[in-house]
Write a protein that holds these residues in place. Sequence first.
Motif, PDB file in Angstrom:
ATOM      1  N   THR A 119       0.807  -1.223   0.000  1.00  0.00           N
ATOM      2  CA  THR A 119       0.000   0.000   0.000  1.00  0.00           C
ATOM      3  C   THR A 119       0.841   1.275   0.000  1.00  0.00           C
ATOM      4  O   THR A 119       0.352   2.326  -0.380  1.00  0.00           O
ATOM      5  CB  THR A 119      -0.955   0.044   1.205  1.00  0.00           C
ATOM      6  N   LYS A 120       2.103   1.199   0.399  1.00  0.00           N
ATOM      7  CA  LYS A 120       2.907   2.419   0.406  1.00  0.00           C
ATOM      8  C   LYS A 120       3.022   3.023  -0.992  1.00  0.00           C
ATOM      9  O   LYS A 120       3.087   4.235  -1.145  1.00  0.00           O
ATOM     10  CB  LYS A 120       4.293   2.165   1.011  1.00  0.00           C
ATOM     11  N   GLY A 121       3.005   2.128  -2.014  1.00  0.00           N
ATOM     12  CA  GLY A 121       3.106   2.624  -3.383  1.00  0.00           C
ATOM     13  C   GLY A 121       1.853   3.347  -3.838  1.00  0.00           C
ATOM     14  O   GLY A 121       1.883   4.176  -4.749  1.00  0.00           O
ATOM     15  N   LEU A 122       0.724   3.021  -3.201  1.00  0.00           N
ATOM     16  CA  LEU A 122      -0.531   3.640  -3.621  1.00  0.00           C
ATOM     17  C   LEU A 122      -0.639   5.081  -3.146  1.00  0.00           C
ATOM     18  O   LEU A 122      -1.113   5.945  -3.860  1.00  0.00           O
ATOM     19  CB  LEU A 122      -1.718   2.835  -3.072  1.00  0.00           C
ATOM     20  N   TRP A 123      -0.197   5.322  -1.880  1.00  0.00           N
ATOM     21  CA  TRP A 123      -0.358   6.685  -1.399  1.00  0.00           C
ATOM     22  C   TRP A 123       0.918   7.281  -0.790  1.00  0.00           C
ATOM     23  O   TRP A 123       1.506   8.188  -1.353  1.00  0.00           O
ATOM     24  CB  TRP A 123      -1.526   6.769  -0.411  1.00  0.00           C
ATOM     25  N   ASN A 124       1.349   6.715   0.371  1.00  0.00           N
ATOM     26  CA  ASN A 124       2.460   7.337   1.095  1.00  0.00           C
ATOM     27  C   ASN A 124       3.720   7.552   0.263  1.00  0.00           C
ATOM     28  O   ASN A 124       4.416   8.539   0.432  1.00  0.00           O
ATOM     29  CB  ASN A 124       2.824   6.499   2.325  1.00  0.00           C
ATOM     30  N   GLU A 125       4.024   6.572  -0.614  1.00  0.00           N
ATOM     31  CA  GLU A 125       5.211   6.730  -1.460  1.00  0.00           C
ATOM     32  C   GLU A 125       4.825   6.653  -2.927  1.00  0.00           C
ATOM     33  O   GLU A 125       5.596   6.178  -3.748  1.00  0.00           O
ATOM     34  CB  GLU A 125       6.258   5.660  -1.119  1.00  0.00           C
ATOM     35  N   ASN A 126       3.608   7.101  -3.245  1.00  0.00           N
ATOM     36  CA  ASN A 126       3.151   7.065  -4.650  1.00  0.00           C
ATOM     37  C   ASN A 126       4.223   7.670  -5.563  1.00  0.00           C
ATOM     38  O   ASN A 126       4.663   8.795  -5.341  1.00  0.00           O
ATOM     39  CB  ASN A 126       1.840   7.845  -4.774  1.00  0.00           C
ATOM     40  N   PRO A 127       4.656   6.895  -6.585  1.00  0.00           N
ATOM     41  CA  PRO A 127       5.789   7.354  -7.388  1.00  0.00           C
ATOM     42  C   PRO A 127       5.574   8.729  -8.025  1.00  0.00           C
ATOM     43  O   PRO A 127       6.528   9.517  -8.110  1.00  0.00           O
ATOM     44  CB  PRO A 127       5.949   6.272  -8.451  1.00  0.00           C
ATOM     45  N   VAL A 128       4.373   9.020  -8.479  1.00  0.00           N
ATOM     46  CA  VAL A 128       4.153  10.309  -9.141  1.00  0.00           C
ATOM     47  C   VAL A 128       3.804  11.392  -8.121  1.00  0.00           C
ATOM     48  O   VAL A 128       4.443  12.450  -8.052  1.00  0.00           O
ATOM     49  CB  VAL A 128       3.038  10.209 -10.200  1.00  0.00           C
ATOM     50  N   LEU A 129       2.780  11.110  -7.277  1.00  0.00           N
ATOM     51  CA  LEU A 129       2.250  12.167  -6.408  1.00  0.00           C
ATOM     52  C   LEU A 129       3.166  12.485  -5.227  1.00  0.00           C
ATOM     53  O   LEU A 129       3.195  13.620  -4.755  1.00  0.00           O
ATOM     54  CB  LEU A 129       0.860  11.770  -5.903  1.00  0.00           C
ATOM     55  N   ARG A 130       3.905  11.507  -4.714  1.00  0.00           N
ATOM     56  CA  ARG A 130       4.739  11.776  -3.555  1.00  0.00           C
ATOM     57  C   ARG A 130       6.224  11.829  -3.880  1.00  0.00           C
ATOM     58  O   ARG A 130       6.973  12.592  -3.310  1.00  0.00           O
ATOM     59  CB  ARG A 130       4.490  10.736  -2.451  1.00  0.00           C
ATOM     60  N   GLN A 131       6.686  10.960  -4.797  1.00  0.00           N
ATOM     61  CA  GLN A 131       8.124  10.962  -5.108  1.00  0.00           C
ATOM     62  C   GLN A 131       8.454  11.833  -6.313  1.00  0.00           C
ATOM     63  O   GLN A 131       9.620  12.098  -6.585  1.00  0.00           O
ATOM     64  CB  GLN A 131       8.605   9.539  -5.397  1.00  0.00           C
ATOM     65  N   LEU A 132       7.418  12.244  -7.041  1.00  0.00           N
ATOM     66  CA  LEU A 132       7.590  13.033  -8.269  1.00  0.00           C
ATOM     67  C   LEU A 132       8.583  12.387  -9.237  1.00  0.00           C
ATOM     68  O   LEU A 132       9.456  13.044  -9.800  1.00  0.00           O
ATOM     69  CB  LEU A 132       8.038  14.465  -7.941  1.00  0.00           C
ATOM     70  N   LEU A 133       8.436  11.068  -9.415  1.00  0.00           N
ATOM     71  CA  LEU A 133       9.296  10.356 -10.362  1.00  0.00           C
ATOM     72  C   LEU A 133       8.475   9.984 -11.598  1.00  0.00           C
ATOM     73  O   LEU A 133       7.256   9.883 -11.543  1.00  0.00           O
ATOM     74  CB  LEU A 133       9.846   9.080  -9.728  1.00  0.00           C
ATOM     75  N   GLY A 134       9.171   9.762 -12.713  1.00  0.00           N
ATOM     76  CA  GLY A 134       8.496   9.320 -13.929  1.00  0.00           C
ATOM     77  C   GLY A 134       7.531  10.357 -14.477  1.00  0.00           C
ATOM     78  O   GLY A 134       6.503  10.027 -15.049  1.00  0.00           O
TER      79      GLY A 134
END
Lengths: 201, 203
Positions: B11-26
């Motif tokens: 679940t961390k990928g869905l929100w807390n560490e979401n690649p686009v919304l939280r990490q601003l990657l890709g």
Amino acid sequence: MKLSVQMVVVLTSVGLLSGSFLATVGILTKERVELNKQREVEAAIIKVVPGTESSTKLYEAKDFKVYGGKNQDGTLIGYGILVSGIGFQDKITLMLGTDISLTKTTRLEIIEQKETPGLGAKIEDEDVFLKFWEGRDCSQAISLRKPAVKTAEELAASEVNTITGATISSESVLKIVNNSVEKLRQLIKEGQIQDGEQDVH
Amino acid sequence: MSTRSIGQEFTKGLWNENPVLRQLLGLCPTLAVTGWVINGLAMGLATSFVLIFSSIVVSIIKKLIPSQVRIASYIVIIATFVTVADRFLAAYFPDISKDLGPYVPLIVVNCIILGRQEAFSSKNSVGRSLIDALGMSSGFVLTLLVLSSIREILGSGTYLGHQVMGSWFTPWIIMILPAGAFLALGILLGIALHIEKKTKSRI
């Protein structure tokens, strides 16, 4: 194992494994990709030579193929030249339709291109580029109108519009077209274009 | 080594560490191909495929790779799966492949993928890497889906090519142009940060 040896061994084996895996995938998909391309070419002939009911391959060389479009009665009504040439960054493959006497273009279609998205890629854009290629006089070399104009009426008979911000891509297409028209004219003169060799449909 | 539970790992990928919304990657594919839902979805799935398989392979061979050549090895592995995805699309979905154009080969340099190998798969077990990749992929696909939905509905009045807005609606052409991508992503990021702040302050 010594570190330097390990590095070489690991990188080499990763490369080798990837390479052989990709070769397999390439072989497995090759046929379908080719089939898709062929279908696209057939659809393109119908588009670039209006009124085409069936088409024939008239000439084939590397990066240069000529198809003939025939109407219902089986009379040759125009040529579709499928040709590849160098664009801004990679090959551009396009199909140009001309009338039977090779004096007027009928339509231009871009089959494949990898130009800059948003700039050179506009060679695929109907309103910015492609529509200006209809009905151009190609009995002489076609030239580019710079700076770009808004309507086709402002262009001379053998002029086409430039894409603002993508002069190199526009020029590449122009060069490919002019060369291929010249080449086809030469082939017709030499009697190398013969009708009805191979039926596509 | 990660100390999260398996559920949290996903679940961390869905929100807390979401690649686009939280990490601003890709962000490059995120901005470039989300004009239409079908393209956003195809790009999301292609990236997921590459991420999942690269993570599995990297976590399996992580002990064999000397750290000096790890990035080169990761890139070769990633590029292999990207080429597979590219060929697959060209063979079975020629229209989508043509629309996505150079953006499929460009998955190679998508930071999400190399980032996960470097930050996670090279340090964790195969199972955990797989869960992590699945979570990150889902987060990426969902974000692309939301973004492309906003852009397609507002920009062309359609959803997956079907007309959804009435004839009264004038499409906002800007939304399918590059500028619309920045506007939509910016607003989405703002909303995500706002929600994050609200939920944090409640705790």
